[in-house]
Write a protein that holds these residues in place. Structure first.
Motif, PDB file in Angstrom:
ATOM      1  N   SER A  99      -6.562   4.414   7.725  1.00  0.00           N
ATOM      2  CA  SER A  99      -7.535   3.835   8.666  1.00  0.00           C
ATOM      3  C   SER A  99      -7.104   2.426   9.052  1.00  0.00           C
ATOM      4  N   ILE A 100      -6.646   1.653   8.072  1.00  0.00           N
ATOM      5  CA  ILE A 100      -6.157   0.303   8.356  1.00  0.00           C
ATOM      6  C   ILE A 100      -4.962   0.374   9.297  1.00  0.00           C
ATOM      7  N   SER A 101      -4.062   1.305   9.028  1.00  0.00           N
ATOM      8  CA  SER A 101      -2.880   1.434   9.887  1.00  0.00           C
ATOM      9  C   SER A 101      -3.269   1.887  11.295  1.00  0.00           C
ATOM     10  N   GLN A 102      -4.294   2.691  11.402  1.00  0.00           N
ATOM     11  CA  GLN A 102      -4.783   3.119  12.722  1.00  0.00           C
ATOM     12  C   GLN A 102      -5.319   1.917  13.486  1.00  0.00           C
ATOM     13  N   PHE A 103      -6.023   1.060  12.785  1.00  0.00           N
ATOM     14  CA  PHE A 103      -6.603  -0.138  13.396  1.00  0.00           C
ATOM     15  C   PHE A 103      -5.513  -1.106  13.850  1.00  0.00           C
ATOM     16  N   THR A 104      -4.428  -1.196  13.065  1.00  0.00           N
ATOM     17  CA  THR A 104      -3.375  -2.185  13.325  1.00  0.00           C
ATOM     18  C   THR A 104      -2.123  -1.580  13.955  1.00  0.00           C
ATOM     19  N   ASN A 105      -2.166  -0.289  14.256  1.00  0.00           N
ATOM     20  CA  ASN A 105      -1.048   0.418  14.909  1.00  0.00           C
ATOM     21  C   ASN A 105       0.211   0.527  14.062  1.00  0.00           C
ATOM     22  N   ALA A 106       0.082   0.576  12.753  1.00  0.00           N
ATOM     23  CA  ALA A 106       1.239   0.843  11.887  1.00  0.00           C
ATOM     24  C   ALA A 106       1.467   2.352  11.881  1.00  0.00           C
ATOM     25  N   ASN A 107       2.712   2.782  11.855  1.00  0.00           N
ATOM     26  CA  ASN A 107       3.036   4.207  11.907  1.00  0.00           C
ATOM     27  C   ASN A 107       3.196   4.762  10.493  1.00  0.00           C
ATOM     28  N   VAL A 108       2.192   5.513  10.039  1.00  0.00           N
ATOM     29  CA  VAL A 108       2.210   6.068   8.681  1.00  0.00           C
ATOM     30  C   VAL A 108       1.834   7.545   8.650  1.00  0.00           C
ATOM     31  N   LYS A 109       1.861   8.207   9.780  1.00  0.00           N
ATOM     32  CA  LYS A 109       1.308   9.567   9.874  1.00  0.00           C
ATOM     33  C   LYS A 109       1.825  10.565   8.848  1.00  0.00           C
ATOM     34  N   LYS A 110       3.098  10.589   8.575  1.00  0.00           N
ATOM     35  CA  LYS A 110       3.673  11.616   7.697  1.00  0.00           C
ATOM     36  C   LYS A 110       3.888  11.137   6.259  1.00  0.00           C
ATOM     37  N   ILE A 111       3.369   9.990   5.923  1.00  0.00           N
ATOM     38  CA  ILE A 111       3.573   9.420   4.585  1.00  0.00           C
ATOM     39  C   ILE A 111       2.346   9.713   3.723  1.00  0.00           C
ATOM     40  N   HIS A 112       2.592  10.040   2.454  1.00  0.00           N
ATOM     41  CA  HIS A 112       1.488  10.331   1.531  1.00  0.00           C
ATOM     42  C   HIS A 112       1.552   9.499   0.249  1.00  0.00           C
ATOM     43  N   ARG A 113       2.712   8.973  -0.092  1.00  0.00           N
ATOM     44  CA  ARG A 113       2.835   8.154  -1.308  1.00  0.00           C
ATOM     45  C   ARG A 113       2.126   6.826  -1.070  1.00  0.00           C
ATOM     46  N   LEU A 114       1.268   6.435  -1.996  1.00  0.00           N
ATOM     47  CA  LEU A 114       0.444   5.246  -1.799  1.00  0.00           C
ATOM     48  C   LEU A 114       1.269   3.968  -1.679  1.00  0.00           C
ATOM     49  N   ASP A 115       2.333   3.845  -2.468  1.00  0.00           N
ATOM     50  CA  ASP A 115       3.139   2.630  -2.361  1.00  0.00           C
ATOM     51  C   ASP A 115       3.846   2.558  -1.007  1.00  0.00           C
ATOM     52  N   GLU A 116       4.410   3.658  -0.542  1.00  0.00           N
ATOM     53  CA  GLU A 116       5.072   3.668   0.761  1.00  0.00           C
ATOM     54  C   GLU A 116       4.082   3.373   1.882  1.00  0.00           C
ATOM     55  N   LEU A 117       2.909   3.966   1.804  1.00  0.00           N
ATOM     56  CA  LEU A 117       1.878   3.692   2.804  1.00  0.00           C
ATOM     57  C   LEU A 117       1.513   2.210   2.815  1.00  0.00           C
ATOM     58  N   PHE A 118       1.252   1.674   1.645  1.00  0.00           N
ATOM     59  CA  PHE A 118       0.838   0.279   1.544  1.00  0.00           C
ATOM     60  C   PHE A 118       1.912  -0.649   2.106  1.00  0.00           C
ATOM     61  N   TYR A 119       3.169  -0.396   1.777  1.00  0.00           N
ATOM     62  CA  TYR A 119       4.238  -1.281   2.227  1.00  0.00           C
ATOM     63  C   TYR A 119       4.518  -1.169   3.720  1.00  0.00           C
ATOM     64  N   LYS A 120       3.988  -0.153   4.388  1.00  0.00           N
ATOM     65  CA  LYS A 120       4.103  -0.032   5.845  1.00  0.00           C
ATOM     66  C   LYS A 120       3.096  -0.924   6.578  1.00  0.00           C
ATOM     67  N   LEU A 121       2.080  -1.382   5.873  1.00  0.00           N
ATOM     68  CA  LEU A 121       1.088  -2.266   6.495  1.00  0.00           C
ATOM     69  C   LEU A 121       1.728  -3.617   6.807  1.00  0.00           C
ATOM     70  N   SER A 122       1.118  -4.357   7.698  1.00  0.00           N
ATOM     71  CA  SER A 122       1.622  -5.695   8.037  1.00  0.00           C
ATOM     72  C   SER A 122       1.490  -6.610   6.827  1.00  0.00           C
ATOM     73  N   ALA A 123       2.238  -7.693   6.849  1.00  0.00           N
ATOM     74  CA  ALA A 123       2.176  -8.671   5.761  1.00  0.00           C
ATOM     75  C   ALA A 123       0.755  -9.210   5.611  1.00  0.00           C
ATOM     76  N   ASN A 124       0.067  -9.449   6.708  1.00  0.00           N
ATOM     77  CA  ASN A 124      -1.306  -9.963   6.650  1.00  0.00           C
ATOM     78  C   ASN A 124      -2.249  -8.952   6.015  1.00  0.00           C
ATOM     79  N   ASP A 125      -2.107  -7.679   6.372  1.00  0.00           N
ATOM     80  CA  ASP A 125      -2.969  -6.639   5.801  1.00  0.00           C
ATOM     81  C   ASP A 125      -2.705  -6.481   4.309  1.00  0.00           C
ATOM     82  N   LYS A 126      -1.435  -6.456   3.911  1.00  0.00           N
ATOM     83  CA  LYS A 126      -1.101  -6.339   2.485  1.00  0.00           C
ATOM     84  C   LYS A 126      -1.657  -7.519   1.698  1.00  0.00           C
TER      85      LYS A 126
END
Length: 184
Positions: free
Chosen positions: A53-80
Motif C-alpha cells: 500500500s505504501i509503495s502504491q502511494f509512492t509509486n515504488a514498483n513491488v508487484k511481484k515481490i513477496h519477501r518482506l526484506d526485499e519489499l521494504f528495501y524497495k521503498l524510498s529512503a524517506n519511507d524506510k
C-alpha cells in the motif's frame, strides 16, 4: 476508491485476524488458546500488504515481490526511515537511534522475511515447539544464533515480537499516508 485504499483495507483485515489469534487477556482456557501459526502468517501477510500500500502511494514498483526484506528495501529512503522511526517507538520502547539498533532492525527484518511461507508449512518442520526461532532455515540459524561471529558481541537474540512491532509500524505509516491523501 483508490488501489492504495483497497490494499490498506485488506492489510488491516489480515492485521485484525492476527490480533484475534494472540494470547488472550486473562486466563487461557481450551476455548481461547492462542493460534500462533495463523497469527504469524496473517501478520506477515499484513506486512506485505502494508508495504505494497505504501509503495502504491509512492509509486515504488513491488508487484511481484513477496519477501518482506526485499519489499521494504524497495521503498524510498524517506519511507524506510519513517517506518524505522515508528518501529523504535512501538509499544513505548523509545529506542535511541544508533548503528547497533539499525543493525538489529535489519537482522530482525531478515529473519521474518519469509515467515509467511515458513509458517504456512509449519507441519514440515515443527516438532513440539512452534516459534519464530524454531522455524529458522539452517542458513538463518547459523547467521542469527547468539554465537554467530557475524553478530556484535552481547547483541540480543532475534525476537518474535519484531514481526508484530514491524506490522504496527507499517500500519501506522500507511494510515498516516492515507491521512495525507485526504488532507491534500
Amino acid at each position: 476508491m483508490s488501489m492504495f485504499d483497497k490494499i490498506l483495507i485488506h492489510a488491516n483485515d489480515f492485521f485484525e485476524i492476527a490480533r484475534r489469534c494472540e494470547f488472550p487477556e486473562g486466563e487461557v482456557t481450551n476455548d481461547n488458546l492462542p493460534l500462533i501459526v495463523p497469527e504469524f502468517v496473517n501478520l506477515a501477510f499484513a506486512c506485505e500488504l502494508y508495504i505494497k500500500s505504501i509503495s502504491q502511494f509512492t509509486n515504488a514498483n513491488v508487484k511481484k515481490i513477496h519477501r518482506l526484506d526485499e519489499l521494504f528495501y524497495k521503498l524510498s529512503a524517506n519511507d524506510k526511515e519513517a517506518v524505522y522511526s515508528l518501529w523504535r517507538i512501538t509499544n513505548g520502547n523509545n529506542v535511541d537511534d544508533h548503528y547497533y539498533v539499525r543493525q538489529m532492525f535489519r537482522n530482525n527484518l531478515e529473519t521474518i522475511t519469509d515467515v509467511f511461507t515458513r509458517f504456512r508449512y509449519a507441519h514440515e518442520w515443527a516438532t513440539t515447539t512452534i516459534s519464530l526461532e524454531h522455524s529458522f532455515t539452517s542458513e538463518q540459524f547459523v547467521k542469527f544464533s547468539t554465537l554467530s561471529a557475524s553478530r556484535p558481541f552481547g547483541s540480543p537474540p532475534v525476537y518474535s515480537g519484531f514481526l508484530k512491532q514491524f506490522a504496527i509500524s507499517l500500519k501506522t505509516y500507511a494510515e498516516q499516508l492515507m491521512g495525507k491523501q485526504y488532507n491534500s
